[in-house]
Motif scaffolding. Structure first.
Motif, PDB file in Angstrom:
ATOM      1  N   ILE A 165     -26.153  28.650  23.242  1.00  0.00           N
ATOM      2  CA  ILE A 165     -24.704  28.831  23.391  1.00  0.00           C
ATOM      3  C   ILE A 165     -24.440  29.608  24.677  1.00  0.00           C
ATOM      4  O   ILE A 165     -24.982  30.708  24.866  1.00  0.00           O
ATOM      5  CB  ILE A 165     -24.123  29.598  22.185  1.00  0.00           C
ATOM      6  N   ARG A 222     -27.061  30.110  12.474  1.00  0.00           N
ATOM      7  CA  ARG A 222     -26.374  28.951  13.037  1.00  0.00           C
ATOM      8  C   ARG A 222     -25.074  29.384  13.699  1.00  0.00           C
ATOM      9  O   ARG A 222     -24.595  30.508  13.486  1.00  0.00           O
ATOM     10  CB  ARG A 222     -26.055  27.932  11.939  1.00  0.00           C
ATOM     11  N   LEU A 223     -24.498  28.466  14.463  1.00  0.00           N
ATOM     12  CA  LEU A 223     -23.197  28.733  15.085  1.00  0.00           C
ATOM     13  C   LEU A 223     -22.154  29.018  14.021  1.00  0.00           C
ATOM     14  O   LEU A 223     -21.311  29.904  14.173  1.00  0.00           O
ATOM     15  CB  LEU A 223     -22.783  27.534  15.948  1.00  0.00           C
ATOM     16  N   GLU A 224     -22.216  28.265  12.916  1.00  0.00           N
ATOM     17  CA  GLU A 224     -21.241  28.455  11.830  1.00  0.00           C
ATOM     18  C   GLU A 224     -21.324  29.880  11.253  1.00  0.00           C
ATOM     19  O   GLU A 224     -20.309  30.485  10.912  1.00  0.00           O
ATOM     20  CB  GLU A 224     -21.484  27.435  10.700  1.00  0.00           C
ATOM     21  N   GLU A 267     -17.847  27.702  22.263  1.00  0.00           N
ATOM     22  CA  GLU A 267     -18.801  26.629  21.975  1.00  0.00           C
ATOM     23  C   GLU A 267     -18.289  25.725  20.855  1.00  0.00           C
ATOM     24  O   GLU A 267     -18.445  24.494  20.909  1.00  0.00           O
ATOM     25  CB  GLU A 267     -20.149  27.241  21.591  1.00  0.00           C
ATOM     26  N   ALA A 268     -17.643  26.341  19.850  1.00  0.00           N
ATOM     27  CA  ALA A 268     -17.096  25.563  18.741  1.00  0.00           C
ATOM     28  C   ALA A 268     -15.997  24.635  19.238  1.00  0.00           C
ATOM     29  O   ALA A 268     -15.902  23.473  18.806  1.00  0.00           O
ATOM     30  CB  ALA A 268     -16.559  26.498  17.666  1.00  0.00           C
ATOM     31  N   SER A 269     -15.154  25.142  20.139  1.00  0.00           N
ATOM     32  CA  SER A 269     -14.096  24.298  20.701  1.00  0.00           C
ATOM     33  C   SER A 269     -14.693  23.152  21.502  1.00  0.00           C
ATOM     34  O   SER A 269     -14.210  22.004  21.452  1.00  0.00           O
ATOM     35  CB  SER A 269     -13.175  25.140  21.599  1.00  0.00           C
ATOM     36  N   ARG A 270     -15.738  23.440  22.228  1.00  0.00           N
ATOM     37  CA  ARG A 270     -16.389  22.404  23.050  1.00  0.00           C
ATOM     38  C   ARG A 270     -16.980  21.291  22.187  1.00  0.00           C
ATOM     39  O   ARG A 270     -16.927  20.118  22.508  1.00  0.00           O
ATOM     40  CB  ARG A 270     -17.473  23.031  23.916  1.00  0.00           C
ATOM     41  N   ARG A 271     -17.562  21.694  21.051  1.00  0.00           N
ATOM     42  CA  ARG A 271     -18.180  20.712  20.150  1.00  0.00           C
ATOM     43  C   ARG A 271     -17.155  20.085  19.205  1.00  0.00           C
ATOM     44  O   ARG A 271     -17.518  19.221  18.413  1.00  0.00           O
ATOM     45  CB  ARG A 271     -19.250  21.375  19.312  1.00  0.00           C
ATOM     46  N   THR A 272     -15.902  20.576  19.296  1.00  0.00           N
ATOM     47  CA  THR A 272     -14.862  20.178  18.326  1.00  0.00           C
ATOM     48  C   THR A 272     -15.404  20.325  16.911  1.00  0.00           C
ATOM     49  O   THR A 272     -15.258  19.459  16.046  1.00  0.00           O
ATOM     50  CB  THR A 272     -14.387  18.735  18.559  1.00  0.00           C
ATOM     51  N   LEU A 273     -16.056  21.502  16.694  1.00  0.00           N
ATOM     52  CA  LEU A 273     -16.658  21.782  15.400  1.00  0.00           C
ATOM     53  C   LEU A 273     -15.623  22.315  14.444  1.00  0.00           C
ATOM     54  O   LEU A 273     -14.832  23.195  14.789  1.00  0.00           O
ATOM     55  CB  LEU A 273     -17.777  22.833  15.583  1.00  0.00           C
TER      56      LEU A 273
END
Length: 421
Positions: A361, A379-381, A411-417
């Motif tokens: 990240i 994890r990112l989550e 990073e979450a926005s980038r992955r549209t997570l």
């Protein structure tokens, strides 16, 4: 002395509950003291107050003498016969000796004595009326503040809620009406004081007794309570009637009973727990909704060692350790909660993979990723669901917590997570 003063007597008698006889005795004593100072030494001095007009007069008993040696004790035959025609030597004659302007001076003395007597009577009545009300709930109006202590008006009396009996999350305003628990009636620096509390656990017990009829009639017994005022309370209940659900009765239909109490406590959380003589069952219920893996007892030291799955550890311990701390107080056992250590094949490899994934990240270094993984963020989550305050408590992270969370959110926005809360 005038009609206003006489009206004041009636007010104190009515509002403070002090008898007219007690007040008049205090006034008479003060008037006599004022007369002695104004008139000087006089034989058998007495004062008289006209009930309707409030006029005050002083009288002295003088002995009729042929030759007056002491004006304070004697009166000449001539002057005596002006008061009583058949007066003779040796008789006692009562003569008015009221000095000029005596009424104003006497009124001041009387008012001071009256206020002192009212204060003394109020203090005596505090003991009489409140000695049997310790443990009750009373309603009062915030009158003023003495530093951090709160002075409340209970009607006839004032009461004190010391700073240590306040709920730290509550702010009170002058004129606000609040309910409090009568904790004690004790001697203070200025006489007896009524001590109130909103932080005492017994306040909650009393609220439940008022709200839940089954507790009031003895069907349900409160076995224990642990409280951190303003934040959370755990209360253990037991039913003597097998047909009555103790928790359900305390919670009420659609939770209405406990909601009423939570509203009174300004949204302090209240957990109602079924009591059990089996400590394992009891502590399991007390730590819900966390799921426990195992409980090890040290009966000699009254200590519980509890293992939970790693993802249940924070839930079992609670925010700032509150859940575990309250459970320990409620059960009377020391509670140690640890995550179960699960040894899996390829553990080292999985840790390495997790570190790499976090370090990938942007904005998070390899060293930071290693610290996060070894603190349960794999994890990112996991990072997105963490709170900055919790991350900041990790020594190696500290002030970098906010920056790490910003990197994770980017990073979450980038992955549209999409992360489920």
């Amino acid at each position: 002395m005038n009609a206003d003063f006489l009206a004041g007597l009636e007010f104190w008698e009515r509002e403070k509950g002090v008898s007219r006889e007690t007040l008049m005795a205090a006034v008479h004593e003060a008037l006599l003291s004022a007369a002695k100072k104004a008139v000087g030494p006089a034989r058998e001095l007495r004062v008289e107050m006209e009930p309707k007009t409030g006029d005050i007069k002083a009288f002295a008993k003088l002995i009729v003498a042929e030759r007056v040696i002491s004006q304070h004790d004697q009166i000449s035959v001539f002057d005596a016969r002006r008061l009583k025609a058949d007066a003779k030597v040796g008789d006692e004659i009562e003569k008015e000796v009221t000095p000029t302007g005596f009424g104003r001076v006497a009124a001041q003395y009387a008012k001071q004595a009256l206020m002192q007597k009212v204060r003394q009577a109020e203090k005596a009545l505090i003991f009489t009326e409140f000695k049997d009300r310790v443990g009750d709930i009373v309603s009062g109006t915030v009158r003023r503040f003495d530093r951090s202590d709160v002075i409340l008006d209970l009607g006839k009396y004032e009461a004190l809620m010391p700073n240590k009996e306040r709920v730290p999350t509550e702010e009170y305003q002058v004129g606000e009406r609040i309910r409090c628990y009568v904790k004690a009636v004790q001697e203070g620096s200025h006489g007896p004081e009524i001590i109130l509390s909103r932080a005492d656990p017994r306040f909650i017990i009393k609220l439940f007794q008022v709200e839940v009829s089954e507790i009031n009639d003895g069907t349900i017994e409160i076995k224990g309570i642990a409280r951190e005022p303003g934040f959370r309370t755990k209360m253990a209940v037991y039913s003597r009637d097998s047909k009555v659900d103790p928790v359900g009765a305390c919670v009420g239909m659609r939770g209405q009973r406990v909601k009423n109490i939570v509203r009174e406590l300004n949204n302090e959380k209240v957990d109602v727990i079924p009591w059990s003589s089996d400590i394992k069952t009891f502590v399991t219920k007390a730590l819900e909704p966390a799921k426990l893996k195992s409980i090890e007892l040290d009966e000699h030291g009254k200590r519980l060692k509890i293992l939970v799955a790693e993802d249940q550890l924070s839930l079992a311990i609670g925010k700032r350790g509150q859940n575990a701390r309250l459970t320990a107080r409620l059960t009377g056992w020391e509670v140690d909660i640890d995550a179960e250590q699960v040894v899996l094949k390829g553990f080292e490899e999985k840790v390495e993979e997790a570190v790499k994934a976090i370090a990938a990240i942007p904005g998070i270094t390899r060293e930071q990723a290693d610290v996060l993984v070894h603190n349960g963020i794999l994890r990112l989550e996991d990072l997105l669901s963490a709170e900055a305050g919790d991350l900041a408590t990790i020594p190696e992270i500290g002030e970098q917590a906010a920056a790490l969370l910003q990197a994770a959110q980017a990073e979450a926005s980038r992955r549209t997570l999409v992360v489920k809360s």
